[in-house]
Write a protein that holds these residues in place. Structure first.
Motif, PDB file in Angstrom:
ATOM      1  N   LYS A  65      -3.218  -1.032  -7.170  1.00  9.29           N
ATOM      2  CA  LYS A  65      -3.014  -2.487  -7.055  1.00  9.29           C
ATOM      3  C   LYS A  65      -4.225  -3.163  -6.422  1.00  9.29           C
ATOM      4  N   VAL A 102      -4.808   6.720   5.717  1.00  2.00           N
ATOM      5  CA  VAL A 102      -4.498   5.980   4.491  1.00  2.00           C
ATOM      6  C   VAL A 102      -5.267   4.660   4.470  1.00  2.00           C
ATOM      7  N   LEU A 105       0.869  -1.182   0.000  1.00  2.00           N
ATOM      8  CA  LEU A 105       0.000   0.000   0.000  1.00  2.00           C
ATOM      9  C   LEU A 105       0.907   1.234   0.000  1.00  2.00           C
ATOM     10  N   THR A 106       1.671   1.422   1.042  1.00  2.00           N
ATOM     11  CA  THR A 106       2.811   2.346   0.986  1.00  2.00           C
ATOM     12  C   THR A 106       3.701   2.068   2.189  1.00  2.00           C
ATOM     13  N   ARG A 130      -1.782   9.668  10.076  1.00  3.79           N
ATOM     14  CA  ARG A 130      -1.652   9.509   8.629  1.00  3.79           C
ATOM     15  C   ARG A 130      -1.891   8.055   8.208  1.00  3.79           C
ATOM     16  N   SER A 190      -9.100   5.233   3.926  1.00  5.13           N
ATOM     17  CA  SER A 190      -9.532   5.671   2.599  1.00  5.13           C
ATOM     18  C   SER A 190      -9.171   4.660   1.513  1.00  5.13           C
ATOM     19  N   SER A 191      -8.347   3.665   1.839  1.00  2.54           N
ATOM     20  CA  SER A 191      -7.909   2.713   0.815  1.00  2.54           C
ATOM     21  C   SER A 191      -8.612   1.372   0.895  1.00  2.54           C
ATOM     22  N   GLY A 217       5.661   4.730   2.905  1.00  2.00           N
ATOM     23  CA  GLY A 217       6.094   6.117   3.006  1.00  2.00           C
ATOM     24  C   GLY A 217       5.416   6.916   4.107  1.00  2.00           C
ATOM     25  N   ASP A 243      -0.016  15.783   0.568  1.00  2.00           N
ATOM     26  CA  ASP A 243       0.309  14.664  -0.322  1.00  2.00           C
ATOM     27  C   ASP A 243       1.486  15.000  -1.219  1.00  2.00           C
ATOM     28  N   TYR A 263       5.985   7.831  -3.574  1.00  2.00           N
ATOM     29  CA  TYR A 263       5.941   6.678  -2.685  1.00  2.00           C
ATOM     30  C   TYR A 263       5.441   7.025  -1.296  1.00  2.00           C
ATOM     31  N   ARG A 264       5.146   8.299  -1.055  1.00  2.00           N
ATOM     32  CA  ARG A 264       4.673   8.682   0.272  1.00  2.00           C
ATOM     33  C   ARG A 264       3.205   8.354   0.469  1.00  2.00           C
ATOM     34  N   ASP A 265       2.437   8.437  -0.607  1.00  2.00           N
ATOM     35  CA  ASP A 265       0.991   8.309  -0.494  1.00  2.00           C
ATOM     36  C   ASP A 265       0.530   6.904  -0.858  1.00  2.00           C
ATOM     37  N   GLU A 266      -0.762   6.696  -0.739  1.00  2.00           N
ATOM     38  CA  GLU A 266      -1.330   5.382  -0.976  1.00  2.00           C
ATOM     39  C   GLU A 266      -1.776   5.181  -2.415  1.00  2.00           C
ATOM     40  N   TYR A 267      -1.616   6.195  -3.275  1.00  2.00           N
ATOM     41  CA  TYR A 267      -2.249   6.138  -4.590  1.00  2.00           C
ATOM     42  C   TYR A 267      -1.806   4.928  -5.413  1.00  2.00           C
ATOM     43  N   ALA A 268      -0.507   4.676  -5.463  1.00  2.00           N
ATOM     44  CA  ALA A 268      -0.030   3.544  -6.254  1.00  2.00           C
ATOM     45  C   ALA A 268      -0.548   2.233  -5.665  1.00  2.00           C
ATOM     46  N   GLY A 269      -0.591   2.161  -4.345  1.00  2.00           N
ATOM     47  CA  GLY A 269      -1.115   0.970  -3.693  1.00  2.00           C
ATOM     48  C   GLY A 269      -2.579   0.729  -4.013  1.00  2.00           C
ATOM     49  N   VAL A 270      -3.333   1.802  -4.066  1.00  2.00           N
ATOM     50  CA  VAL A 270      -4.761   1.667  -4.355  1.00  2.00           C
ATOM     51  C   VAL A 270      -4.987   1.122  -5.772  1.00  2.00           C
TER      52      VAL A 270
END
Lengths: 279, 279, 279
Positions: free
Chosen positions: C23, A53, A38-39, A49, A56-57, A41, A180, C14-21
């Motif tokens: 997936k 995360v 997920l992250t 935080r 919301s995920s 980071g 972000d 890599y700080r946020d969850e966006y890439a993980g989401v």
């Protein structure tokens, strides 16, 4: 039947081997485990935080996903290691509040204290329970071992307070939950809370280094926003954010700390937020 | 039978596509390869750090894991590309010493020079052997091709010296091996070496920018440590580290460089380390 | 039959969850999807860099790979979401030019506009089409759904101009495409273009903060380069780069911005580039 993926959320960062070692431990126990980052980071020990995360995920992941959450400032103390089933998901991590928001959102939690050392690595270090306790338990769970075998039912878990807006005579005092990657400022104000305030005479203010910025534009997309001007937007997670089109709001507003003052007020003489029609 | 995972350890960082391209090459040759990132966050060309990460992580990965190590300042020169079987693991990387510690730890190495270009990408570039030589060989090994077919036995490999503590009249001169994400300073002193020194009259000193810091507390966990004071701890990898509770020791001690002076001394008049009882 | 891997290229960091989401969404639709990270380290909204990364990486991935490209400054506007089949690969992303170079390189594109909302998440947010449109479509494509069902044929797509060298009276004006993790400067000059200029009297100049640096050495490897001197090298991607052995060229040349002036000139009186023999 499809196996449960194991979803990693930690504050380990990417410079060190810690996140990689979790994967090694999991793969050693369940060679077929599907591991999703997920992250890693989360800033060190930032429980708010991490909690945000996670909340919301979670719904974007497959049912029966196992969330392995290692943000653990109390590692080595008596805080309990937990496994929680809530909704259709599993959550594994320390009992420090990081799991409470997501568990509350999912509902109907079954909480287990992880107290069967035969399922841990041995010896258990005092500094890295992610590796020694949480990852081995997640791997066994992904192999189909029932939660009842991995721990003992536990009546309750610690709660984490995500700071809520504070009502004042003039309006609401807010804070920045996090910034972000793009420099957008995510506030502790939900779309629903905001909708009650989005009316004529309502204005968001934020204290910059040398001046107070007043924000009076709400946009439904980044692209529709004016240039070189901060605006408000409902972020994809359902919280209000302050953004600047094609720029970092953090830099544009010349902020120096997350601790800056932000408030929403409904004083006479302020214009209404012009809200575009969305899409 | 379970396939061998391929574990990636590089200094490529995360901004560029290099680590991703390794995965593409591997998947092109073995579509079922399981690829695990150990870390790509090794600082450029930091062989000591990479060696240390490898040594402290290896045992957490499944037997027969294939470690693909690309920290390769000599790429394009005559340094050999190697495949080493040691213990139950495989290591692939340049003959620049980065593999020597882990191979020594595992024991009974069988070393192969990778000199069969038919198993490389063609043409082989002079700048990216990770992509052109090491990844294709790792992928073929994960398909079950024996090391003997991938290379030629090689009598020995280059050794990397991890700096050892230096005995002085007063005690031991030490150095910082690396600073982790949390700002903890990992020293070139093992738990075993430290146990021989942890006695009355023994004190750790570190040269900060403007002052010498004396450290006289040893804690078994971060949580048990006092606030706002540096302390010593055996890290999860078995080395001594300098930490500050809930803070970065690097920042707390106001260090400017890894090259700072650190020493352990057993002079009369120093108090003993107060060692708590662990857990 | 082997499934198509889904290859992620984003500016999410890599700080946020966006890439993980992403997936999570993919795994929710296709639990067996193989997901490979190309990189999430593209600087925010840097279409040129993303395009370049894609073009130089694509051929290292398995045929039928699905590239999910989310660098999307126009998210929420009327720019189309696209799926393109070109060569043996699939590309999914916004119609903002980021896909044009790789599609041109692959040839014979079949372009589809993604306009079947039944295959998107619902509701579609205005800020995160990677999650709501592109990831679900990529997952369905990886399950074998044909492009024709996922979208409608579309005659053309937007082109992105990678800046080309500009001919001047004295030679060529160049620019920096990007700086990699090692501090090497990758220029907008291909090996082929450079070969036409690599002749006696030809010299590369770059404007530093306080001085112009003249570069007159070409090396086939980093290792063969002289110490403490910038040199030119054909990078593994086929573009010319400025490098300094075991150092960051960016720091060595004391650059402050990517916008600095760089030019190649063939004026009399300059010495030829000494080109070593390669290997």
């Amino acid at each position: 039947m499809t196996a449960s993926p194991i979803v990693l959320l930690t504050d380990f960062g990417y410079r060190d081997e810690y996140a990689g070692v979790l994967k090694g431990v999991i793969s050693s126990i369940n060679p077929h485990a599907q591991i999703l980052d997920l992250t890693h980071g989360i800033l060190p020990q930032d429980l708010v935080r991490a909690s945000f995360v996670l909340t919301s995920s979670v719904s974007y992941f497959p049912r029966s996903s196992i969330f392995l959450v290692v943000v653990d400032p109390g590692v080595g103390t008596s805080r309990k290691p937990l496994l929680v089933k809530a909704g259709e998901y599993f959550f594994i991590g320390p009992d420090n509040g990081v799991l409470s928001s997501v568990v509350e959102q999912m509902g109907h939690p079954r909480i287990f204290e992880l107290n069967h050392p035969e399922y841990f690595l041995s010896p258990v270090s005092s500094t890295f329970h992610g590796r020694d306790i949480f990852a081995p338990v997640a791997a066994r769970l992904s192999l189909g071992m029932p939660p009842e075998e991995l721990g003992t039912p536990c009546p309750k878990m610690k709660s984490l307070e995500i700071p809520r807006p504070v009502k004042t005579d003039q309006g609401l005092d807010l804070c920045i939950l996090f910034v972000d990657t793009f420099g957008n400022l995510i506030l502790n104000l939900t779309a629903e809370q905001f909708s009650q305030w989005k009316q004529p005479g309502c204005c968001m203010s934020i204290q910059g280094k040398n001046q107070i910025h007043k924000i009076s534009t709400v946009c439904s997309t980044y692209a529709k926003a004016p240039d070189n001007e901060p605006f408000l937007l409902i972020s994809s997670s359902g919280y209000v954010e302050i953004a600047v089109k094609n720029q970092s709001a953090w830099k544009f507003l010349d902020l120096e700390s997350l601790e800056t003052r932000i408030w929403l007020e409904a004083s006479p003489g302020n214009e209404a937020f012009p809200v575009d029609q969305g899409d």
